[in-house]
Design an enzyme around this catalytic site. Structure first.
Site, PDB file in Angstrom:
ATOM      1  N   HIS A  72      -8.910   4.164  -1.597  1.00 12.54           N
ATOM      2  CA  HIS A  72      -7.555   3.644  -1.413  1.00 12.54           C
ATOM      3  C   HIS A  72      -7.148   2.827  -2.642  1.00 12.54           C
ATOM      4  CE1 HIS A  72      -3.991   1.959   0.171  1.00 12.54           C
ATOM      5  NE2 HIS A  72      -4.486   1.069   1.016  1.00 12.54           N
ATOM      6  N   CYS A  76       0.811  -1.225   0.000  1.00 12.42           N
ATOM      7  CA  CYS A  76       0.000   0.000   0.000  1.00 12.42           C
ATOM      8  C   CYS A  76       0.844   1.274   0.000  1.00 12.42           C
ATOM      9  CB  CYS A  76      -0.940   0.009   1.206  1.00 12.42           C
ATOM     10  SG  CYS A  76      -2.203  -1.273   1.151  1.00 12.42           S
ATOM     11  N   CYS A 132       0.577   2.218   6.588  1.00  9.39           N
ATOM     12  CA  CYS A 132       0.793   0.805   6.915  1.00  9.39           C
ATOM     13  C   CYS A 132       0.795  -0.015   5.628  1.00  9.39           C
ATOM     14  CB  CYS A 132      -0.288   0.305   7.860  1.00  9.39           C
ATOM     15  SG  CYS A 132      -1.978   0.460   7.229  1.00  9.39           S
TER      16      CYS A 132
END
Length: 388
Positions: A342, A91, A372
């Protein structure tokens, strides 16, 4: 001494990552190419001067395979002499692209570089790069004999360990939507998106605590309930980030080069950190990453005016706030991924873009960004607004 400065940052509006989403009919290479074109058009920089383009992408398979960043550079019409590479830190991939770009400038390897990222989750679903019958974690079985777990279960474990109940998670999610709705209504995103006024598709202005409370736990299975009796099953689709499509790009260069080209240095990249943490909790590395980047920059938490912490799950940001003591009023002030979306490989540079503009609009000096990542990883950076 060289300084890595930001000249501009831009992102697409974020679409729903499914058929019918605003970007679902667009090839991810084309999506990223449009963002690269917008960046050079906004700044007037000659793309032939760009030393490298570093792009983040998580699912590098199918339409996103074979170094899609190089394909995007060519599709954008940049000269063939401009190189490109694609990186994967899950990510945090495009935030890592920002780190690598700035570090290349600071080292003297680059004068001008673009950091960017993209993910088309409608066309390349999450997990597509794992072939049927394959197990990329098989060599870890001896160290983790019970097997590693998915991020949703990690988010549940974080909620249990930090004693975060469902009402807290849902209230956080509601506030994310409220802040994003207010920011769009005030025109606060208009400067950063490629198409001003075209809003992110997953912001829900009409959501409520009652609606969020009605959602079922997203990751419950009898097997996991037996394995993790401490979990209260608080994580839902409503207090987690959705599935999205989007791209983002940042123009970074040496401060003296910017001055020579007549370009305004808007912000300075002043510090970086990357850390590893427990791969079962997985999403908690933002806590040590924050401590590490503050230590490296010599700043205190109180020196930071704005924080951007990726809202993969509400439990991640709430646990981070409890451990660091960061002010919620300074964190994700324009909403976060729960509302805005996202798009995995595009999120790091998207958050960076939002942080840059929020610092400028508020006349604030320092911003800290952390994300994260799968495997128990996180990266963090500090951005200094040069106009403050």
């Amino acid at each position: 001494m060289r300084n890595a400065v930001v000249v501009d940052a831009v992102r697409t509006p974020i679409g729903k990552g499914k058929q019918g989403g605003m970007h679902s009919g667009e090839h991810p290479v084309a999506l990223l190419a449009g963002t690269l074109r917008a960046l050079v058009e906004r700044t007037g920089v000659d793309p032939a001067l760009v030393d490298d383009v570093i792009g983040g992408c998580v699912s590098q398979v199918g339409d996103q395979s074979v170094n899609l960043t190089r394909s995007a550079v060519l599709a954008a019409g940049f000269p063939e002499s401009v190189p490109a590479t694609t990186v994967d830190r899950q990510c945090g991939s495009s935030q890592q692209a920002v780190h690598f770009a700035a570090q290349g400038v600071l080292s003297g390897a680059y004068d001008i570089v673009i950091a960017c990222g993209v993910e088309s989750m409608s066309r390349v679903p999450m997990g597509s790069s794992v072939l049927p019958g394959s197990n990329p974690f098989a060599p870890l079985a001896e160290r983790y004999p019970q097997g590693l777990i998915g991020q949703g279960i990690s988010a549940e474990l974080i909620a249990a360990r930090w004693k975060l109940d469902r009402s807290e998670l849902d209230a956080f999610a509601l506030e994310s939507h409220r802040r994003a709705t207010a920011a769009w209504a005030a025109g606060e995103f208009d400067r950063e998106v490629t198409v001003p006024g075209v809003r992110d598709e997953t912001v829900r202005p009409g959501t409520s605590l009652e609606a969020l409370a009605g959602l079922r736990p997203a990751y419950h299975t009898p097997e996991y309930e037996e394995r993790f009796p401490e979990i209260g099953w608080q994580v839902t689709a409503g207090n987690s980030s959705p599935i999205n499509d989007g791209a983002s790009a940042v123009l970074i260069m040496d401060e003296e080069v910017a001055a020579r080209l007549g370009l305004r240095a808007r912000a300075r990249l002043t510090g970086f950190a990357v850390v590893g943490d427990d791969p079962q909790l997985m999403l908690t590395a933002v806590i040590p990453a924050t401590a590490k980047v503050l230590e490296r920059t010599g700043l205190a938490l109180s020196d930071i005016d704005l924080f951007e912490v990726n809202e993969a799950f509400a439990s991640v940001v709430l646990a981070w706030q409890r451990e660091t003591g960061a002010d919620p009023a300074k964190t994700n002030v324009r909403g976060g991924a729960i509302a805005l979306g996202h798009p995995l490989g595009g999120s790091g540079a998207r958050i960076f873009t939002t942080l840059l503009h929020a610092l400028e609009d508020r006349g604030a000096r320092y911003g800290l960004q952390t994300m994260c990542e799968a495997g128990g990883l996180a990266n963090a950076l500090v951005l200094e607004n040069l106009q403050a």
